[in-house]
Design a protein around this motif. Sequence first.
Motif, short mmCIF file in Angstrom:
data_model
loop_
_atom_site.label_atom_id
_atom_site.label_comp_id
_atom_site.label_asym_id
_atom_site.label_seq_id
_atom_site.Cartn_x
_atom_site.Cartn_y
_atom_site.Cartn_z
N LEU A 1 28.92 39.29 52.66
CA LEU A 1 29.84 40.07 51.84
C LEU A 1 30.53 41.16 52.67
O LEU A 1 31.74 41.36 52.57
N VAL A 2 29.75 41.84 53.49
CA VAL A 2 30.31 42.89 54.34
C VAL A 2 31.32 42.31 55.32
O VAL A 2 32.37 42.91 55.58
N ALA B 1 38.99 42.08 55.23
CA ALA B 1 40.04 42.58 54.33
C ALA B 1 40.58 43.92 54.81
O ALA B 1 41.80 44.17 54.77
N VAL B 2 39.70 44.79 55.30
CA VAL B 2 40.15 46.08 55.82
C VAL B 2 40.98 45.89 57.09
O VAL B 2 42.04 46.50 57.26
N THR C 1 35.67 34.38 51.49
CA THR C 1 34.45 35.14 51.26
C THR C 1 33.60 34.49 50.17
O THR C 1 32.36 34.38 50.30
N ALA D 1 39.68 36.49 50.05
CA ALA D 1 38.76 36.49 48.90
C ALA D 1 38.16 35.10 48.69
O ALA D 1 36.95 34.96 48.43
N TYR E 1 31.27 38.23 61.34
CA TYR E 1 32.68 38.59 61.43
C TYR E 1 33.45 37.58 62.27
O TYR E 1 34.60 37.26 61.98
N TYR F 1 34.68 34.76 60.29
CA TYR F 1 35.86 35.05 59.47
C TYR F 1 37.15 35.01 60.29
O TYR F 1 38.24 35.13 59.73
N GLY G 1 33.30 39.79 54.88
CA GLY G 1 34.55 39.59 54.16
C GLY G 1 35.27 40.90 53.91
O GLY G 1 36.51 40.98 54.00
N ALA G 2 34.50 41.95 53.60
CA ALA G 2 35.11 43.26 53.36
C ALA G 2 35.76 43.80 54.64
O ALA G 2 36.86 44.37 54.60
#
Length: 433
Positions: free
Chosen positions: A50-51, A57-58, A236, A233, A202, A205, A53-54
């Motif tokens: 989850l982190v 996104a950032v 993720t 999204a 990471y 991703y 993906g966050a």
Amino acid sequence: MSGTRLLRVLGAAFAVAAVVGGTIGQGILRTPGLVAAAVPDATLILALWLVGGAIAAVDACSTVELGASTGEAGGPFAFVRRAFGPVAGLAAGLADWLGNLGAVAFIAVVFAEYLGRLKIDGGLPIPVLSVLLIAIMFALQWRGTKSAARAQEAGSALKAVLFMGLIAVLAFARGEPQGPAAASPSGVITLAAGIAALRAVYGTYYGWNSAAYFAEELRNPRGLVRGTFVGIALVTAVFVGLNAAMLHVLTPAQMAGSTLVAADAAGRVMGARADTGMTVVSLVSLVTILGVMLMFLPRILFAMGRSFGVERLAGVAEGGTPRAALAATAIGGALLALVGVYETLLAFSAVLLAMVGVAVNLAAIVLRRREPTLERPWKMPLFPLPAIFSALVNTALVVAFVVEDPVTSLSAIAAMAVLLAVIVPLLRRHARG
């Protein structure tokens, strides 16, 4: 050739397909074993995905703002050139193109290996099959942007369906009991292990920025915004969902160290059929990633050619394809697949691509200050915090790569410096004419 402008024929659906198609692949099938070995706790494993993906996104905030506001092809090359000048832009573009070119060859070789596993390789050698795959994808891209985009959208949709199907199969299977055995045997998870696991997550991703290379071809700049963030999204959701499904079937201890956790989990549920099923999923994943790469890598060469007055690379056919740049990319990838040098480029690329990430984050800050009147269809929230945070994350990656493998990392940086020292004078001589 019809000119040096790409066609605005792409929509938000393609942007989503580019992100999904360029990100979901072999990484999510292999990386969970590394993560579980470093952090053998089911809750923390899911939290890390989850982190990841966050963070993506950032990090995307800088790229999306720059892509939507400049509307230029080429991704990092265009952003860095505008903020820091042509030499810095050239360095970013070359690092981006060369690093990903190695991945083109690698993907083609792995695809050929999987065809052999299904016994549908026709007895052809792996290098020959690899080149044939690149040639087929090249022909698809050659026809035009619209047809290539439709194929990518269909392939990415199929990939998403296959992965959702895999998640459903695992989720509804009889699960393993998750008790104390799911946690670290020692009861302690070190900070270093957690950081290593997060870095692996990471890295999986990577590819979230695929839509940005097509900023010049999107009909609406906001298509880049929606496509990138919706794509991240969805990616993720697949990554977290697949890990949750695998943890339903396997304990973290059983996942740890596996090179293909998804196959192990599927084997528990489907038995002998799992190998065929996972091979098919892998083939679809590989071909969609290759499709995205053979679309965006020519855009980097095209943008550099147009910027530095190299007319042949800057030519665009009537269908919107930068054909000379496409041909150079396909030929380069095919040659690497034949001779195996792609492994060297892949080893070099990690530190260079992380440095490119830092440059893009800084470019977003610099251009916001230098060009305050530039029309920005979308602005990153809480500016400049997302860019600063992402620059720190990417800088930490650069440092980690140098510490872990100083010879390869420093050699990559030195090789790029030498390449620039050779190319820059040639381009200046060409410009003078």
